[in-house]
Design an enzyme around this catalytic site. Structure first.
Site, PDB file in Angstrom:
ATOM      1  N   LYS A  19       0.864  -1.187   0.000  1.00 15.42           N
ATOM      2  CA  LYS A  19       0.000   0.000   0.000  1.00 15.42           C
ATOM      3  C   LYS A  19       0.894   1.229   0.000  1.00 15.42           C
ATOM      4  O   LYS A  19       2.015   1.172   0.495  1.00 15.42           O
ATOM      5  CB  LYS A  19      -0.875   0.029   1.262  1.00 15.42           C
ATOM      6  CG  LYS A  19      -2.084   0.937   1.152  1.00 15.42           C
ATOM      7  CD  LYS A  19      -3.256   0.204   0.545  1.00 15.42           C
ATOM      8  CE  LYS A  19      -4.431   1.079   0.240  1.00 15.42           C
ATOM      9  NZ  LYS A  19      -5.623   0.269  -0.108  1.00 15.42           N
TER      10      LYS A  19
ATOM     11  N   ASP B  82      -7.111   4.170  -4.461  1.00  8.02           N
ATOM     12  CA  ASP B  82      -7.770   4.057  -3.158  1.00  8.02           C
ATOM     13  C   ASP B  82      -8.379   5.447  -2.921  1.00  8.02           C
ATOM     14  O   ASP B  82      -8.626   6.171  -3.896  1.00  8.02           O
ATOM     15  CB  ASP B  82      -6.761   3.669  -2.055  1.00  8.02           C
ATOM     16  CG  ASP B  82      -7.437   3.229  -0.755  1.00  8.02           C
ATOM     17  OD1 ASP B  82      -7.964   2.109  -0.683  1.00  8.02           O
ATOM     18  OD2 ASP B  82      -7.472   4.034   0.206  1.00  8.02           O
TER      19      ASP B  82
HETATM   20  P1  NDP Z   1     -12.985   7.776  -2.918  1.00  6.48           P
HETATM   21  O1  NDP Z   1     -11.902   8.748  -2.731  1.00  6.48           O
HETATM   22  O2  NDP Z   1     -13.543   7.544  -4.274  1.00  6.48           O
HETATM   23  O3  NDP Z   1     -14.228   8.126  -1.961  1.00  6.48           O
HETATM   24  C1  NDP Z   1     -14.046   8.212  -0.591  1.00  6.48           C
HETATM   25  C2  NDP Z   1     -15.360   8.605   0.052  1.00  6.48           C
HETATM   26  O4  NDP Z   1     -15.271   8.468   1.460  1.00  6.48           O
HETATM   27  C3  NDP Z   1     -15.722  10.061  -0.203  1.00  6.48           C
HETATM   28  O5  NDP Z   1     -17.113  10.208  -0.210  1.00  6.48           O
HETATM   29  C4  NDP Z   1     -15.097  10.745   1.003  1.00  6.48           C
HETATM   30  O6  NDP Z   1     -15.683  12.011   1.336  1.00  6.48           O
HETATM   31  C5  NDP Z   1     -15.370   9.747   2.096  1.00  6.48           C
HETATM   32  N1  NDP Z   1     -14.345   9.879   3.132  1.00  6.48           N
HETATM   33  C6  NDP Z   1     -13.004   9.769   2.981  1.00  6.48           C
HETATM   34  N2  NDP Z   1     -12.371   9.996   4.141  1.00  6.48           N
HETATM   35  C7  NDP Z   1     -13.333  10.263   5.027  1.00  6.48           C
HETATM   36  C8  NDP Z   1     -13.327  10.584   6.409  1.00  6.48           C
HETATM   37  N3  NDP Z   1     -12.173  10.684   7.088  1.00  6.48           N
HETATM   38  N4  NDP Z   1     -14.522  10.778   7.019  1.00  6.48           N
HETATM   39  C9  NDP Z   1     -15.691  10.692   6.325  1.00  6.48           C
HETATM   40  N5  NDP Z   1     -15.752  10.403   5.017  1.00  6.48           N
HETATM   41  C10 NDP Z   1     -14.610  10.188   4.390  1.00  6.48           C
HETATM   42  O7  NDP Z   1     -12.428   6.410  -2.310  1.00  6.48           O
HETATM   43  P2  NDP Z   1     -12.947   4.914  -2.527  1.00  6.48           P
HETATM   44  O8  NDP Z   1     -14.406   4.893  -2.747  1.00  6.48           O
HETATM   45  O9  NDP Z   1     -12.059   4.270  -3.506  1.00  6.48           O
HETATM   46  O10 NDP Z   1     -12.604   4.266  -1.097  1.00  6.48           O
HETATM   47  C11 NDP Z   1     -13.551   4.175  -0.046  1.00  6.48           C
HETATM   48  C12 NDP Z   1     -13.122   3.088   0.939  1.00  6.48           C
HETATM   49  O11 NDP Z   1     -13.067   1.831   0.240  1.00  6.48           O
HETATM   50  C13 NDP Z   1     -11.728   3.260   1.561  1.00  6.48           C
HETATM   51  O12 NDP Z   1     -11.756   2.723   2.873  1.00  6.48           O
HETATM   52  C14 NDP Z   1     -10.839   2.396   0.686  1.00  6.48           C
HETATM   53  O13 NDP Z   1      -9.672   1.999   1.356  1.00  6.48           O
HETATM   54  C15 NDP Z   1     -11.785   1.231   0.428  1.00  6.48           C
HETATM   55  N6  NDP Z   1     -11.485   0.385  -0.734  1.00  6.48           N
HETATM   56  C16 NDP Z   1     -11.366   0.916  -1.990  1.00  6.48           C
HETATM   57  C17 NDP Z   1     -11.131   0.100  -3.063  1.00  6.48           C
HETATM   58  C18 NDP Z   1     -11.067   0.620  -4.463  1.00  6.48           C
HETATM   59  O14 NDP Z   1     -10.962  -0.195  -5.379  1.00  6.48           O
HETATM   60  N7  NDP Z   1     -11.165   1.905  -4.699  1.00  6.48           N
HETATM   61  C19 NDP Z   1     -10.945  -1.356  -2.893  1.00  6.48           C
HETATM   62  C20 NDP Z   1     -11.153  -1.815  -1.548  1.00  6.48           C
HETATM   63  C21 NDP Z   1     -11.405  -0.966  -0.514  1.00  6.48           C
HETATM   64  P3  NDP Z   1     -14.886  13.370   0.993  1.00  6.48           P
HETATM   65  O15 NDP Z   1     -15.005  13.526  -0.475  1.00  6.48           O
HETATM   66  O16 NDP Z   1     -15.591  14.417   1.791  1.00  6.48           O
HETATM   67  O17 NDP Z   1     -13.471  13.152   1.452  1.00  6.48           O
HETATM   68  O1  2IT Z   2      -7.935  -1.614  -0.614  1.00  5.27           O
HETATM   69  C1  2IT Z   2      -7.898  -2.117  -1.753  1.00  5.27           C
HETATM   70  O2  2IT Z   2      -8.032  -3.333  -1.931  1.00  5.27           O
HETATM   71  C2  2IT Z   2      -7.702  -1.226  -2.910  1.00  5.27           C
HETATM   72  N1  2IT Z   2      -7.647  -0.011  -2.727  1.00  5.27           N
HETATM   73  C3  2IT Z   2      -7.546  -1.800  -4.292  1.00  5.27           C
HETATM   74  C4  2IT Z   2      -6.143  -2.280  -4.514  1.00  5.27           C
HETATM   75  C5  2IT Z   2      -5.828  -2.707  -5.926  1.00  5.27           C
HETATM   76  O3  2IT Z   2      -4.638  -3.018  -6.141  1.00  5.27           O
HETATM   77  O4  2IT Z   2      -6.694  -2.751  -6.794  1.00  5.27           O
END
Ligand code: NDP
Ligand code: 2IT
Length: 438
Positions: free
Chosen positions: A118, A158
């Site tokens: 990561k 992420d």
């Molecule tokens: P994005 O940046 O696309 O979206 C993040 C969302 O979460 C936004 O709405 C953001 O609001 C909100 N957010 C972020 N930080 C905070 C906080 N401290 N408090 C409240 N709201 C918050 O990210 P993703 O959708 O990609 O990721 C969301 C979650 O999913 C994370 O935990 C990530 O690690 C996990 N994840 C993502 C994967 C992927 O493929 N993208 C895979 C597996 C897990 P704001 O815009 O106001 O910051």
């Molecule tokens: O937390 C996660 O699994 C991710 N942000 C996706 C990682 C990836 O390599 O697609």
């Protein structure tokens, strides 16, 4: 744990992630002393390599700025390091170590040959122009490029890193390395990306919830759902819930949440995607547009619904919120985000015997389709959306089966936390044993 905390001070999220795994493994390791003798646990918590670097860049006003960049190369026992990059002001070593540690187990569960890693930066993309984001990404990759590669370490997105950022990062890697390779995943469709990668985490989490519900003769159809976040994972979670006939009542961002009693249908979801991915606005604007409730500074967990799919960030459900969810009739919590429930909240879910799918199992669909993107890149061909979605669905079913195999208790209750931790551990531990002192 005492040794770990002394060696990694002031990293509470890392301690939290390790503590959960250690608890799950306690009984299993006593039954399988070979892992204890080989000191697998002591080794698996020690990152193979950590890279920290300065990221200097110039903003639109010509001012010099500086951020800190990181890549944690956690474990390569079963494949090259694989995991996302997070750009958010809260990024620090403890956050990235927890994410890298979880990634090792998650990637192992996918059945694909991927190690765990990561990275990211304390850079805040909010309020930055496209030009500033590009300059930051180019500077970040100017250092990172020497540490990664299609067979070494393959970053992806992420929080704060989506298609736009992956594009800028990939462009800079290609210029420096003079190579067009699958060094990043989440790429655009016409330059090496995979169909269904943007959808994969959200779709995968809903598939996982569906598998859990099936064990109790339940279904998503007709159920009410709370979703937090409004980014990549949240958006495609809503899309899949809608396809399966459920009704999503909430979405949020770091400022607050909206509650739509009629459900966030596909038309409204299209607006959310425009609002968040193009306009880069706030979720409050949804409430203004559709005349629904907006709660400033709050999280959605006090609302009544049957399913909760947290999809924003770590520790976003505490003990009181978990109790509220359960007393309001929630029967299933499946985590799109990484570690969104505090240990006390998890205890509530397990005590009450509801279906609880931890992130490292439930959100593994994202990295799984990243793995499928790597496969397609190696073969220099593209699968259809149907082909990728079918494989994603099969992988989520297989992860569910692994959790049941290792997590079923004597009263038949499936503790998916234990299931995911033990199931993810075994494959990595066996590979480490086979490879000697690594
Ligand atoms: P994005 O940046 O696309 O979206 C993040 C969302 O979460 C936004 O709405 C953001 O609001 C909100 N957010 C972020 N930080 C905070 C906080 N401290 N408090 C409240 N709201 C918050 O990210 P993703 O959708 O990609 O990721 C969301 C979650 O999913 C994370 O935990 C990530 O690690 C996990 N994840 C993502 C994967 C992927 O493929 N993208 C895979 C597996 C897990 P704001 O815009 O106001 O910051
Ligand atoms: O937390 C996660 O699994 C991710 N942000 C996706 C990682 C990836 O390599 O697609």
């Amino acid at each position: 744990m005492a040794e770990l905390i002394a060696k990694n001070p002031a990293e509470p999220e890392y301690h939290q992630a390790v503590h959960e795994v250690v608890e799950s493994l306690d009984h299993f390791l006593s039954e399988h002393p070979k892992y204890k003798h080989a000191r697998i646990l002591e080794r698996i918590v020690e990152p193979e390599r950590i890279i920290i670097f300065r990221v200097p860049w110039v903003d639109d006003k010509g001012m010099m700025r500086v951020n800190r960049g990181y890549r944690i190369e956690m474990n390569s026992a079963i494949g090259p390091y694989k995991g996302g990059l997070r750009f958010h002001p809260t990024v620090n070593m403890g956050i990235l170590k927890f994410l890298a540690f979880e990634q090792v187990f998650k990637n192992s569960l996918t059945t694909l040959p991927m190690g765990g890693g990561k990275g990211g930066s304390d850079f805040d993309p909010k309020g930055k122009s496209d030009n500033e984001v590009m300059h930051f990404c180019q500077s970040f990759m100017t250092e990172l490029h020497r540490h990664i590669g299609a067979n070494t370490d393959i970053p992806a997105g992420d929080i704060g890193v989506g298609g736009r950022e992956i594009g800028y990062l990939f462009g800079q890697y290609k210029r420096i390395a003079n190579e067009f390779t699958g060094v990043l995943t989440g790429k655009g469709l016409n330059w090496g990306g995979s169909l269904i990668r943007p959808e994969a985490t959200g779709y995968g989490n809903v598939y996982f919830a569906q598998e859990m519900l099936k064990t109790r003769g339940e279904d998503i159809k007709g159920k009410t759902v709370l979703v937090s976040g409004s980014g990549n994972v949240a958006q495609f979670t809503v899309e899949k819930v809608n396809q399966l006939g459920g009704k999503v009542l909430t979405l949020s961002d770091s400022s607050g949440y909206i509650y739509d009693p009629d459900g966030i249908d596909n038309e409204k979801l299209k607006y959310v995607m425009y609002l968040k991915n193009n306009k880069r606005g706030r979720i409050k604007e949804y409430a203004d547009k559709y005349g629904v409730k907006y709660e400033e500074g709050k999280r959605p967990w006090a609302e009544k619904a049957q399913i909760a799919l947290p999809s924003a960030t770590q520790n976003e459900i505490n003990k009181e919120e978990a109790q509220l969810l359960v007393s309001n009739g929630c029967i299933c919590v499946s985590e799109g985000a990484n570690m969104p429930s505090t240990p006390e909240a998890i205890e509530v879910f397990l005590d009450k015997g509801i279906l609880y799918g931890p992130g490292k199992a439930a959100n593994a669909g994202g990295v799984a389709v990243s793995g499928l993107e790597m496969t397609q890149n190696s073969m220099r061909l593209n699968w259809t959306a149907e082909e990728v979605d079918k494989r994603l669905h099969l992988i989520m079913q297989s992860i569910h089966a692994t959790c049941c195999k290792y997590g079923r208790k004597s009263d038949d209750y499936v503790n998916y936390v234990d299931g995911a931790n033990i199931g993810g551990f075994v494959k990595v531990a066996d590979a480490m044993m086979a490879q000697g002192a690594v």
